[in-house]
Write a protein that holds these residues in place. Structure first.
Motif, PDB file in Angstrom:
ATOM      1  N   LEU A 147      40.810  44.393  14.398  1.00 53.79           N
ATOM      2  CA  LEU A 147      41.858  43.812  13.559  1.00 53.79           C
ATOM      3  C   LEU A 147      43.154  43.623  14.334  1.00 53.79           C
ATOM      4  O   LEU A 147      43.888  42.655  14.115  1.00 53.79           O
ATOM      5  N   TYR A 148      43.420  44.534  15.263  1.00 53.94           N
ATOM      6  CA  TYR A 148      44.617  44.430  16.105  1.00 53.94           C
ATOM      7  C   TYR A 148      44.634  43.102  16.853  1.00 53.94           C
ATOM      8  O   TYR A 148      45.661  42.418  16.919  1.00 53.94           O
ATOM      9  N   GLN A 149      43.481  42.720  17.414  1.00 51.92           N
ATOM     10  CA  GLN A 149      43.407  41.468  18.153  1.00 51.92           C
ATOM     11  C   GLN A 149      43.387  40.274  17.204  1.00 51.92           C
ATOM     12  O   GLN A 149      43.967  39.226  17.507  1.00 51.92           O
ATOM     13  N   SER A 150      42.742  40.422  16.071  1.00 52.41           N
ATOM     14  CA  SER A 150      42.638  39.307  15.128  1.00 52.41           C
ATOM     15  C   SER A 150      43.986  38.944  14.528  1.00 52.41           C
ATOM     16  O   SER A 150      44.273  37.772  14.296  1.00 52.41           O
ATOM     17  N   THR A 151      44.841  39.952  14.279  1.00 48.61           N
ATOM     18  CA  THR A 151      46.164  39.642  13.720  1.00 48.61           C
ATOM     19  C   THR A 151      46.995  38.816  14.693  1.00 48.61           C
ATOM     20  O   THR A 151      47.800  37.980  14.285  1.00 48.61           O
ATOM     21  N   LEU A 152      46.792  39.045  15.987  1.00 45.51           N
ATOM     22  CA  LEU A 152      47.490  38.229  16.986  1.00 45.51           C
ATOM     23  C   LEU A 152      47.098  36.773  16.827  1.00 45.51           C
ATOM     24  O   LEU A 152      47.951  35.873  16.855  1.00 45.51           O
ATOM     25  N   ASN A 153      45.804  36.516  16.636  1.00 43.12           N
ATOM     26  CA  ASN A 153      45.330  35.141  16.501  1.00 43.12           C
ATOM     27  C   ASN A 153      45.736  34.529  15.164  1.00 43.12           C
ATOM     28  O   ASN A 153      45.886  33.309  15.067  1.00 43.12           O
ATOM     29  N   VAL A 154      45.914  35.352  14.147  1.00 42.93           N
ATOM     30  CA  VAL A 154      46.486  34.839  12.891  1.00 42.93           C
ATOM     31  C   VAL A 154      47.904  34.347  13.151  1.00 42.93           C
ATOM     32  O   VAL A 154      48.317  33.278  12.680  1.00 42.93           O
ATOM     33  N   GLY A 155      48.662  35.121  13.939  1.00 46.97           N
ATOM     34  CA  GLY A 155      50.005  34.688  14.329  1.00 46.97           C
ATOM     35  C   GLY A 155      49.973  33.405  15.138  1.00 46.97           C
ATOM     36  O   GLY A 155      50.790  32.506  14.928  1.00 46.97           O
ATOM     37  N   PHE A 156      49.008  33.305  16.068  1.00 46.57           N
ATOM     38  CA  PHE A 156      48.839  32.068  16.835  1.00 46.57           C
ATOM     39  C   PHE A 156      48.614  30.879  15.906  1.00 46.57           C
ATOM     40  O   PHE A 156      49.209  29.809  16.073  1.00 46.57           O
ATOM     41  N   LEU A 157      47.729  31.069  14.941  1.00 47.03           N
ATOM     42  CA  LEU A 157      47.330  29.993  14.036  1.00 47.03           C
ATOM     43  C   LEU A 157      48.524  29.460  13.251  1.00 47.03           C
ATOM     44  O   LEU A 157      48.780  28.251  13.206  1.00 47.03           O
ATOM     45  N   VAL A 158      49.285  30.368  12.655  1.00 48.76           N
ATOM     46  CA  VAL A 158      50.438  29.954  11.833  1.00 48.76           C
ATOM     47  C   VAL A 158      51.589  29.494  12.728  1.00 48.76           C
ATOM     48  O   VAL A 158      52.229  28.470  12.465  1.00 48.76           O
ATOM     49  N   GLY A 159      51.822  30.234  13.807  1.00 41.50           N
ATOM     50  CA  GLY A 159      52.973  29.941  14.661  1.00 41.50           C
ATOM     51  C   GLY A 159      52.870  28.631  15.400  1.00 41.50           C
ATOM     52  O   GLY A 159      53.860  27.917  15.553  1.00 41.50           O
ATOM     53  N   SER A 160      51.658  28.283  15.873  1.00 44.69           N
ATOM     54  CA  SER A 160      51.519  27.034  16.620  1.00 44.69           C
ATOM     55  C   SER A 160      51.797  25.834  15.731  1.00 44.69           C
ATOM     56  O   SER A 160      52.376  24.836  16.168  1.00 44.69           O
ATOM     57  N   ILE A 161      51.399  25.932  14.456  1.00 47.37           N
ATOM     58  CA  ILE A 161      51.675  24.839  13.518  1.00 47.37           C
ATOM     59  C   ILE A 161      53.159  24.787  13.179  1.00 47.37           C
ATOM     60  O   ILE A 161      53.796  23.731  13.212  1.00 47.37           O
ATOM     61  N   ALA A 162      53.742  25.972  12.875  1.00 43.86           N
ATOM     62  CA  ALA A 162      55.150  26.027  12.474  1.00 43.86           C
ATOM     63  C   ALA A 162      56.075  25.624  13.616  1.00 43.86           C
ATOM     64  O   ALA A 162      56.980  24.792  13.440  1.00 43.86           O
ATOM     65  N   GLY A 164      55.228  23.952  16.229  1.00 45.05           N
ATOM     66  CA  GLY A 164      54.948  22.548  16.542  1.00 45.05           C
ATOM     67  C   GLY A 164      55.771  21.620  15.666  1.00 45.05           C
ATOM     68  O   GLY A 164      56.315  20.615  16.147  1.00 45.05           O
ATOM     69  N   TYR A 165      55.876  21.972  14.378  1.00 46.04           N
ATOM     70  CA  TYR A 165      56.705  21.175  13.469  1.00 46.04           C
ATOM     71  C   TYR A 165      58.177  21.262  13.879  1.00 46.04           C
ATOM     72  O   TYR A 165      58.890  20.242  13.919  1.00 46.04           O
ATOM     73  N   LEU A 166      58.640  22.483  14.206  1.00 40.89           N
ATOM     74  CA  LEU A 166      60.040  22.654  14.601  1.00 40.89           C
ATOM     75  C   LEU A 166      60.345  21.907  15.893  1.00 40.89           C
ATOM     76  O   LEU A 166      61.447  21.375  16.063  1.00 40.89           O
ATOM     77  N   ALA A 167      59.350  21.852  16.797  1.00 41.29           N
ATOM     78  CA  ALA A 167      59.557  21.135  18.061  1.00 41.29           C
ATOM     79  C   ALA A 167      59.742  19.643  17.819  1.00 41.29           C
ATOM     80  O   ALA A 167      60.500  18.975  18.525  1.00 41.29           O
ATOM     81  N   ASP A 168      59.036  19.089  16.832  1.00 39.99           N
ATOM     82  CA  ASP A 168      59.204  17.681  16.495  1.00 39.99           C
ATOM     83  C   ASP A 168      60.495  17.446  15.713  1.00 39.99           C
ATOM     84  O   ASP A 168      61.076  16.366  15.774  1.00 39.99           O
ATOM     85  N   ARG A 169      60.920  18.479  14.981  1.00 38.35           N
ATOM     86  CA  ARG A 169      62.096  18.325  14.122  1.00 38.35           C
ATOM     87  C   ARG A 169      63.401  18.640  14.859  1.00 38.35           C
ATOM     88  O   ARG A 169      64.403  17.937  14.707  1.00 38.35           O
ATOM     89  N   PHE A 170      63.415  19.697  15.674  1.00 37.52           N
ATOM     90  CA  PHE A 170      64.654  20.157  16.295  1.00 37.52           C
ATOM     91  C   PHE A 170      64.634  20.104  17.826  1.00 37.52           C
ATOM     92  O   PHE A 170      65.634  20.426  18.463  1.00 37.52           O
ATOM     93  N   GLY A 171      63.526  19.720  18.404  1.00 40.73           N
ATOM     94  CA  GLY A 171      63.488  19.564  19.849  1.00 40.73           C
ATOM     95  C   GLY A 171      62.615  20.587  20.550  1.00 40.73           C
ATOM     96  O   GLY A 171      62.399  21.701  20.057  1.00 40.73           O
ATOM     97  N   GLY A 207      52.405  37.177  17.815  1.00 36.03           N
ATOM     98  CA  GLY A 207      51.546  36.005  17.984  1.00 36.03           C
ATOM     99  C   GLY A 207      52.184  34.742  17.440  1.00 36.03           C
ATOM    100  O   GLY A 207      51.961  33.646  17.965  1.00 36.03           O
ATOM    101  N   PHE A 208      53.005  34.869  16.406  1.00 25.28           N
ATOM    102  CA  PHE A 208      53.657  33.716  15.781  1.00 25.28           C
ATOM    103  C   PHE A 208      54.482  32.934  16.799  1.00 25.28           C
ATOM    104  O   PHE A 208      54.479  31.701  16.808  1.00 25.28           O
ATOM    105  N   GLY A 209      55.172  33.658  17.676  1.00 26.64           N
ATOM    106  CA  GLY A 209      56.063  32.970  18.606  1.00 26.64           C
ATOM    107  C   GLY A 209      55.446  32.615  19.940  1.00 26.64           C
ATOM    108  O   GLY A 209      55.822  31.620  20.563  1.00 26.64           O
ATOM    109  N   VAL A 210      54.468  33.407  20.402  1.00 27.12           N
ATOM    110  CA  VAL A 210      53.979  33.267  21.781  1.00 27.12           C
ATOM    111  C   VAL A 210      53.292  31.930  22.031  1.00 27.12           C
ATOM    112  O   VAL A 210      53.645  31.196  22.956  1.00 27.12           O
ATOM    113  N   LYS A 211      52.288  31.602  21.215  1.00 32.17           N
ATOM    114  CA  LYS A 211      51.542  30.371  21.466  1.00 32.17           C
ATOM    115  C   LYS A 211      52.388  29.132  21.206  1.00 32.17           C
ATOM    116  O   LYS A 211      52.350  28.170  21.977  1.00 32.17           O
TER     117      LYS A 211
END
Length: 557
Positions: A147-162, A164-171, A207-211
Motif C-alpha cells: 500500500l505504501y508504494q501504491s499510494t505513491l502511484n495514486v499521487g502520480f495519477l492525480v498529480g500528473s493530470i492536475a 498537467g492542467y496547471l501547466a497549460d493554464r499557468f505555464g 507522488g502528487f507533485g513528483v511526476k
C-alpha cells in the motif's frame, strides 16, 4: 507571420542556451528514481521471527546467536518446497517454567503447539533500518508495504493530470516550481511521519507533485528545441532516471536509516527552486496565451546566449500550435484506428509500469546483496537509450518497440525457470529483461505522441499514461502477494503481459518518416495525409528562402 519554429532556425535549434536548460532539467530525473523505487531500501523487509522476551533472556544467559535461538521460537514450515523457520508463528513455550538448560541438543520442540506472534518480532537488520521494521509491517500486515508504494502511484495519477492542467493554464515553469515546493514539503513530512497512517497520507502528497513536475520539465525542454532534436532530448531526459537508479544504492549504502534516506532524496527538489533564475518560460506556451512580448524577449535572450542574431521576422512571431478544436475523451474512441491506438498504447503503458517496477522491487526480496544487485540491474538500463536512438531512424519504431517487449517477456519466463544454483546465468537473463522493459518504457512516450493528431495529442498521452499509474498501483500487490505463493510466479505474470504487449505493438502503423498527424482523418486515412504533406512541402519550397526551405523536413513539420 513567422512561427516559433521559423524563429528557431535563426535563434538556434539546440544551441548553448537550450543545452544549458536541458542539462539543468535532466537533473530532475535523478531524484525521481529515488522516489519511484526507493521502497527497495526504505521498505526493506529483513529476515524476521516472533519475539519472546523470555526466550531472549535465555539466549543472553546462554550466549546463543540469534540464528541458534531462532529454533527456540520459530517452527519449521514448508515454503515453496523448502523447509525453513517460520516468520509468523512461534512455539507456545513457557520459558520461565522450563528447566534452565543451555544445551540446544536437549531442547526438542518439534511436537510443541504453535501460535501467531504475540510479542512482536525480532529482525536481522543487517545494518539497515526500514519503515517495515519500525512499524512491524510483516506477516498479516505485509500488504501494508504494498500500500505504501501504491499510494505513491495514486499521487502520480492525480498529480500528473492536475499539474498537467496547471501547466497549460499557468505555464510550464510556474507549475514546475510549484511541484518542487510541494515535493520539498511532502518529502520532509514523509521523513518525520510519526505513524503509518500519516506516512501514507504524506506519501500520496509526495507522488502528487513528483511526476507532474517531471512532465512539466519534459514538456518545457521539448518546446524550446528544434523539431529534429525533440526525440533525442526526450530519450536522454528519461535516461537520467537511470543515472538516479545508479546513485540510489550508493546513497542507501551510506545512509542506512530510511528517514534520513528520504531526506537525501528530497533535498534536490528544494535545490531545484533555484531554477527560477536559470530556466525561462516556454515561448510556445506564452504565444498560446497571447503573451507575445514576453515570448519575443525570451527568444531574443536565447538567441543572444547562442551567439545568433534575429531578423525582423521576430516582430511577426505567432503561435504555430494554436488550434481552436477542443479535445474530448470520445475523440480517442470514436473511430476504428483511434480506438485501436488508444487500447494498444494504454496496455503498453500499463505493462511497462507493472514489469519495470516489479522487476526492480523484486530485487528487495531475493535475499542477495541488494546493493550490488540493484547497481548491476541499473547499469543495464543505459544501453536502452542508445539502442533506441540507433534504431528508430534506421529501422523504425514498431519493430524495436515490439522486440523490446517480447525480449522482456521471454527473459522473465526463462529467469523463472533457471535454477537458483545457476546464479550468474539467471542474473544475466534477468538483466536482459530489464533492458528490454526499459526500452519499452522509454519508447512508449514518443510513439504515443506520433499516433495522435495535434488537437488531441497532449490529452491522448495524458489519458494513456494514466494506465502507467494504474500499473504502478497494481505492481506491488502483484509482486509481493504472488511471491508468497512462489517466488518466481510474478515473473510468469510479467512475461505474459510483456509478450502480449509486444504482439499488440505489431498491429500499430510504422511512424518512421511519417508526418505528425493534424486531424483524425490523417489517422484513419494516412494516404490522404501523405498527399497533403507532399503538397504542403512543395508550397513551402516555393514560398521560403532556399536556406530555410532546405532545412525543412516534411516528417517534422
Amino acid at each position: 507571420m513567422a512561427t516559433f519554429d521559423d524563429i528557431l532556425e535563426e535563434a538556434g535549434k539546440f544551441g548553448r542556451s537550450q543545452k544549458r536548460i536541458f542539462a539543468l532539467l535532466c537533473m530532475v530525473s535523478m531524484p525521481w528514481a529515488g522516489v519511484y523505487v526507493g521502497i527497495v531500501f526504505q521498505g526493506f523487509t529483513p529476515d524476521h521471527w516472533c519475539r519472546s522476551a523470555a526466550a531472549v533472556e535465555r539466549r543472553e544467559a546462554c550466549s546463543w546467536s540469534p540464528a541458534e535461538s531462532r529454533r527456540l521460537t520459530a517452527p519449521l514450515i514448508n515454503s515453496s518446497g523448502v523447509l525453513q523457520h517460520s516468520s509468523c508463528e512461534q512455539y507456545e513455550v513457557d520459558w520461565n517454567s522450563t528447566e534452565p538448560s543451555c544445551d540446544l541438543q536437549e531442547l526438542d520442540l518439534s511436537r510443541t503447539p504453535t501460535s501467531g506472534c504475540r510479542e512482536g518480532w525480532e529482525y536481522d537488520y543487517k545494518g539497515r533500518q526500514s519503515f517495515v521494521t519500525e512499524f512491524d509491517l510483516v506477516c498479516s500486515d505485509g500488504w501494508l508495504v504494498d500500500l505504501y508504494q501504491s499510494t505513491l502511484n495514486v499521487g502520480f495519477l492525480v498529480g500528473s493530470i492536475a499539474i498537467g492542467y496547471l501547466a497549460d493554464r499557468f505555464g510550464r515553469k510556474l507549475s514546475f516550481l510549484m511541484s518542487c515546493v510541494l515535493n520539498g514539503i511532502a518529502g520532509i513530512l514523509v521523513a518525520v511521519a510519526p505513524n503509518y497512517v500519516s506516512l501514507l497520507v504524506f506519501r500520496t502528497l509526495y507522488g502528487f507533485g513528483v511526476k507532474g513536475g517531471w512532465v512539466a520539465g519534459y514538456v518545457l525542454i521539448t518546446e524550446i528545441v528544434g523539431v529534429e532534436f525533440r526525440r533525442t532530448v526526450g530519450v536522454v531526459y528519461q535516461m537520467f532516471f537511470s543515472v538516479g537508479i545508479l546513485l540510489l544504492p550508493l546513497l542507501a549504502y551510506f545512509i542506512t536509516d530510511w528517514r534520513w534516506l528520504q531526506v537525501a532524496i528530497t533535498v534536490p527538489y528544494i535545490v531545484f527552486l533555484s531554477y527560477y533564475w536559470f530556466i525561462p518560460e516556454s515561448p510556445r506556451w506564452l504565444l498560446s496565451q497571447n503573451k507575445r512580448s514576453k515570448a519575443v524577449k525570451i527568444t531574443r535572450d536565447m538567441a543572444k546566449e547562442n551567439q545568433r542574431s534575429l531578423s525582423k521576422k521576430i516582430e511577426t512571431l505567432s503561435d504555430d500550435n494554436a488550434d481552436s478544436t477542443t479535445a474530448s475523451f470520445m475523440d480517442l474512441l470514436r473511430t476504428p484506428k483511434m480506438r485501436k491506438h488508444t487500447f494498444i498504447l494504454s496496455f503498453n503503458w500499463f505493462t511497462s509500469a507493472v514489469v519495470y517496477q516489479g522487476l526492480i522491487m523484486r530485487l528487495g526480496i531475493l535475499g542477495g546483496n541488494v546493493y550490488i544487485d540493484f547497481l548491476i540491474s541499473g547499469l543495464v538500463e543505459f544501453p536502452a537509450a542508445f539502442l533506441i536512438l540507433f534504431t528508430i531512424e534506421r529501422i523504425g519504431r514498431r519493430l524495436p518497440f515490439a522486440t523490446a517487449n517480447i525480449v522482456a517477456g521471454v527473459s522473465c519466463f526463462v529467469t523463472a525457470l533457471i535454477p537458483d544454483d545457476l546464479f550468474w546465468f539467471k542474473t544475466v537473463v534477468a538483466c536482459v529483461g530489464r533492458l528490454g522493459i526499459t526500452m519499452t518504457f522509454e519508447m512508449v512516450v514518443f510513439v504515443n505522441t506520433e499516433l495522435y493528431p495535434t488537437f488531441v495529442r497532449n490529452f491522448g498521452v495524458s489519458v494513456c499514461s494514466t494506465l502507467c499509474d494504474v500499473g504502478g498501483i497494481v505492481a506491488p500487490f502483484l509482486l509481493y502477494r504472488l511471491a508468497v505463493i512462489w517466488l518466481e510466479l510474478p515473473l510468469i505474470i510479467f512475461g505474459i503481459l510483456a509478450f502480449l504487449a509486444g504482439g499488440l505493438v505489431l498491429l500499430l502503423p510504422e511512424t518512421k518518416g511519417v508526418p505528425l498527424p493534424d486531424t483524425i482523418d490523417d489517422i484513419e486515412f494516412p494516404e490522404r495525409a501523405k498527399q497533403k504533406m507532399e503538397l504542403r512541402s512543395r508550397q513551402l519550397d516555393n514560398l521560403l528562402p532556399n536556406h530555410v526551405s532546405s532545412n525543412k523536413d516534411p516528417a517534422n513539420v
